[in-house]
Structures are given as structure tokens and as C-alpha cells.
Design a protein around this motif. Sequence first.
Motif, PDB file in Angstrom:
ATOM      1  N   PRO A  65      25.244 -10.538 -47.774  1.00 26.30           N
ATOM      2  CA  PRO A  65      25.644 -10.617 -46.369  1.00 26.30           C
ATOM      3  C   PRO A  65      26.802 -11.567 -46.158  1.00 26.30           C
ATOM      4  O   PRO A  65      27.503 -11.488 -45.159  1.00 26.30           O
ATOM      5  CB  PRO A  65      24.381 -11.115 -45.668  1.00 26.30           C
ATOM      6  N   VAL A 220      24.301  -8.933 -39.849  1.00 24.93           N
ATOM      7  CA  VAL A 220      23.935 -10.267 -40.349  1.00 24.93           C
ATOM      8  C   VAL A 220      25.007 -11.271 -39.918  1.00 24.93           C
ATOM      9  O   VAL A 220      24.725 -12.347 -39.404  1.00 24.93           O
ATOM     10  CB  VAL A 220      23.786 -10.251 -41.887  1.00 24.93           C
ATOM     11  N   ASN A 236      19.009  -9.968 -42.131  1.00 28.28           N
ATOM     12  CA  ASN A 236      19.221  -9.477 -43.493  1.00 28.28           C
ATOM     13  C   ASN A 236      17.906  -8.979 -44.104  1.00 28.28           C
ATOM     14  O   ASN A 236      17.816  -7.862 -44.621  1.00 28.28           O
ATOM     15  CB  ASN A 236      19.808 -10.614 -44.329  1.00 28.28           C
TER      16      ASN A 236
END
Length: 570
Positions: A65, A220, A236
Motif C-alpha cells: 500500500p 489505503v 488494507n
Amino acid sequence: MEGGALALPHFRSRVGIGSPILLSADPGAARRSSGASGRSRVSRVNPGAYPRSAGRGRTWKRDSPEAPPRRSGITRVPNRSPEMPTERAGRTKVSNVNLEVSHHRAVAAVRLLRIEKGKAFVDLLNEKGNSSGENEMSYVERTLGFSIRCLDNRDIRLVTVIVAGTVRWKRYLDYLIMSLCSEEKVFREMEPLLLQILRIGFFEILKLNVPAYAAVDENVRLAKVALRPGAGNLVNAILRKLLLLKEANSLPLPKIEGDDRAQARALSIIYSHPVWMVRRWIRFLGKEEALKLMKWNNSDPHFSIRVNTANGYTRADLIDRLESLQVHYEKSTMDEFVRIQEGMQTVLQAGLLKEGMCAVQDESAGLVVSVVDPQPGETIIDCCAAPGGKTLFMAARLSGQGKIWALDINKGRLRILMEAAKLHNLDAMISDIHADLRLYAKETTATFDKVLLDAPCSGLGVLSKRADLRWNRQFEDLEELMCLQDELLDSASMLVKPGGILVYSTCSIDPEENEHRIAAFVQRHPDFVLQSVHGYVPAEFVTDEGFYSSSPTKHSIDGAFAARLVRSVL
Ligand SMILES: C[S@@+](CC[C@H](N)C(=O)[O-])C[C@H]1O[C@@H](n2cnc3c(N)ncnc32)[C@H](O)[C@@H]1O
């Protein structure tokens, strides 16, 4: 019109039933609820989300992420950074941090937040430059605490798709989000902004088939920047769980089993509608038809446009313009209408509406006007006229001879109607009356050849276009609406001259707002007789009892209803 000059009483404006919820910025509320606090929050977020070493040479773990987003058609903030305070010589100095978030997701998240708080509505025909343009940008900036540039046309389309879809699928998405949280409490106590970001991520993955890395990374990142690193980590974890379940085809959905109530509850989650609607439709339409209707309500809405003949345009002129704009269209069976298959935003942006060439109008509404059947020279009162779709079409059908009085309780909406009348070159034929119909009918002695009562209703026939309506309507509203419909019908009937016509219409498919209201009305008013709409609308829209009824699942247009009643001459 009979009865001499019209008295035009002016009443103080009330909150009109069915009036749109106004967009009024409440940044404080959103900011408080998100737990965010502008600049200081950004400064908390960034050291973790964008480490100093995240320069050019850094290698990121694939699908991490934190990885720099790949080019996936996602818009970003180009080097436009919020300011981050740093300590120097005992004073706070501001330095830039390279923040990048997906613009359309940020705007969608904030708009969703506002819709949930009742401060905005889903605008499926959002045009750049209207109130949700610049105001919305500054609202987003104040709410999220960072700057974003104005949206381009593609972003606007994406915001519309995401907001409308996420609102429609809210119940389904929430069920899945809750199932994937470690415990129900985590879902119940989730910050509103975090929940919106998760809903967007789920909607993108499940309904838009956005590539997994984009849906995860971008949401995210948004949660980290707009809230804090921990929020990003939660997004996430949950989105990755969802991806695994989706890949394994094992999404946790309720089983359709048990008694009627339990089955309706399961269906209400799977098709994302309130339980009371599901139960009502199964009762009135049968299960198969109810499922079809819910699928229709969840699909992309169809839009039609009507050419404005009063400005001298023909449908052929309109079609020429659509072809030059490469808009995909289909001719409607109604002479003045064209169905837009693809390219509604292009129509809006090309200014066809602003030029007065056409109006957005569903054929279901056009067919109500066919039931009224305005004839040159007639006097007509439109009793619940605003914002005026039917008034304008009726006026156009009068071919320059006759008069329409447009009455409504909502002053703002009446103003919109009169502005549109001017644009459509029909203002000479239309006079507005700002009044509560119930009071107006008592005070006036005027009567008209034709009276249209397009009553305030549940709007259950237009749920594909009004994505938020299903969640705003309560079962209890129906009872209240039916009382109002009866009162308005009684009042409207007083305005019909002997031998004149009263048309009652709704954009509902609910028999209690439609057939039942008319059955009760003719019992109260034996001087009115039902006349079949046969000959006024195509046979496929005529019910056995002689009403006009359009059905989204049968006719692929909005659901609507109309009854035509004649007042006896005596
Ligand atoms: C379904 S909308 C009308 C739509 C309109 N006929 C059109 O085609 O654009 C119902 C309208 O009824 C109006 N209304 C509600 N209660 C009313 C009342 N007591 N008197 C007059 N108008 C009323 C609302 O302000 C709203 O504009």
C-alpha cells in the motif's frame, strides 16, 4: 379558465414535501466525525505514509500500500502539497510534503459522507460548474485538510459512478464489511469517513472490477492521508481479505431461507434495498417481479431527452446535434423524445440544455402529459408543478394558444420552473402561483378545462435514478403521503370546470398511492367518472381498469401512474 380573474394568494414558503435536500456545507460536522483536524492531522500522517527515503531510487514491494501508485488512470494531485509543520528554532515552520491521493475518490468519499448526513443528494446528472463543482472542492479541502485541484470531466464521471453505486449498494457493502471486520463492534464504531472509504473500495472491487492493486492502494492511501496510518492499515487488511474471498468465490452472503420475513431480510442484503420495500413488492408483484425490479433499480439509469419544439427545434435537429457529438442514441416511440444510450455527460457539457434545445425528461413523465392531452386554446392548472417538466411539455403541446397556471408550494422550485419556461420560450404561456394547493382551492373561484395533480409521492418508480431515495423513504412515510394525496386530490377536484378533466399522477408503482387513491376519490366524489386512457397512450401502458401505468421492468422506463377523470356537467 372560468370564474374571472385569478386571485393569486401569496403564502409564506413552507418546506415542500418532495423538495430536494439543499447542499449546505457543514465542514465542522464532517471534520469532527472523522476525528481529523486539518493540518495537524496531515502532519501526523505523513512521516509514516511518505518516508523521506521514498525518493526515486526506492524499490517498493509489489502491491504494497505504500508503493508509489502505478498509472492506472487514477488522477492525482500533481505536486500540490499540504503544508507540514516542522520544529525549527522553537517556532513552527511550514514545509511541503508530497501528498498524492486520487482526486475522484477523495471527492466521492466526502460527498458520500455528506449524503449520509443529509446535507447532499446523489446528483446523477452532475454538470461541471454547478454548485457541486467549486464549492465541493473547497468543502473537500476543509474536510480532509489537503488541497486538490478541480476535477476534470473524467473525474466527474468517476465521482458520479462511485457515489451513485456506493449509495445503491450500501446495505450489501455494509454486510460484507461487517462480516470481514474482526468483530461487529469494529464496524459499529467505525469513523464515518473510514466507512465511506471502505465502501468505495468494496464497490470498486465487487461491482466496478477495478484492478485490485488500484482499489487497494488508492483507498489505503486516502485513509492514511485523510485520517491516519492506522486507518490505512485497517483498510488494507479488510480489502485484502475481500480480494481473497472474491477470488475463492466465497463471499459471505446470507442464505435465502426461513419464513417470509427472514427471506426478505436476506434479499434486502443481496439486492441492497430496505426490508419493507422487499416485503411490499413481493406482496404486490410476486417474488420474480420484485427481484427484477431490484435489479433494475441497481442498474445504471437510462436517460431520455425531449426536444423543445417551442424554440423551433425538431427531433431531427436534435438528432443531428447528437450525431455531431457522437452520442449514442435511440429514437423513442414518442415523437419528441430521444433515448440516450451513451454520452449523457457529453450532452450536458455541449450545452444542449442551456441552449433550450431540449430537456431531460423520462418518457414515463411524457406519457402523463399524453394522458392530459393538452389542446390549443385550453386553460390548464398544474397543481404540483415544480420543477416543471410536465408544465413545459404541456405548454409546448398548446402550440402557442392557451394558458397554463403552474402552482407549487415551493418557491425555489417555482423559480427554477419559470427560468426554464423563459429558456424554452414558453414564459408567455405560463403563470406561476406560489401557494399551498389546499388553501388556494378554498380561496379561488377559478375553474379550468384541465387540472393536473402530479402528487408528491414515494418515488418508488424512479429508484434507479434517485440512488439515495430508497434509504430516505420509511414505510411510515407512505401513510402520511397517502393522506396528503387524498387532500390534494379533493382540492384539485374543486378547480375542474363542469365537463372538465382531472388527471392524477405519481412516479410511484405502489397501488396504495395509485389505484387505491383513485378508488377512494371516486367514492368521495360521485360527480367524477373514471375515463380510460386508451387512445391517449399506447395500449401496452393501459391497465385493465383504464389507468396509465409504466413499469421499469416491462417498459424499460421509469415507473409512473396516471388516472383520467371527467367531472360531470351538472
Ligand atoms: C412530484 S413533484 C412535481 C413534479 C412536477 N410535476 C414535474 O413534472 O416536474 C411534487 C411537487 O408537489 C409540491 N407540493 C407538495 N405539497 C404541496 C401542496 N400542498 N401544494 C402545492 N404543491 C405542493 C412539491 O413542492 C413538489 O414540487
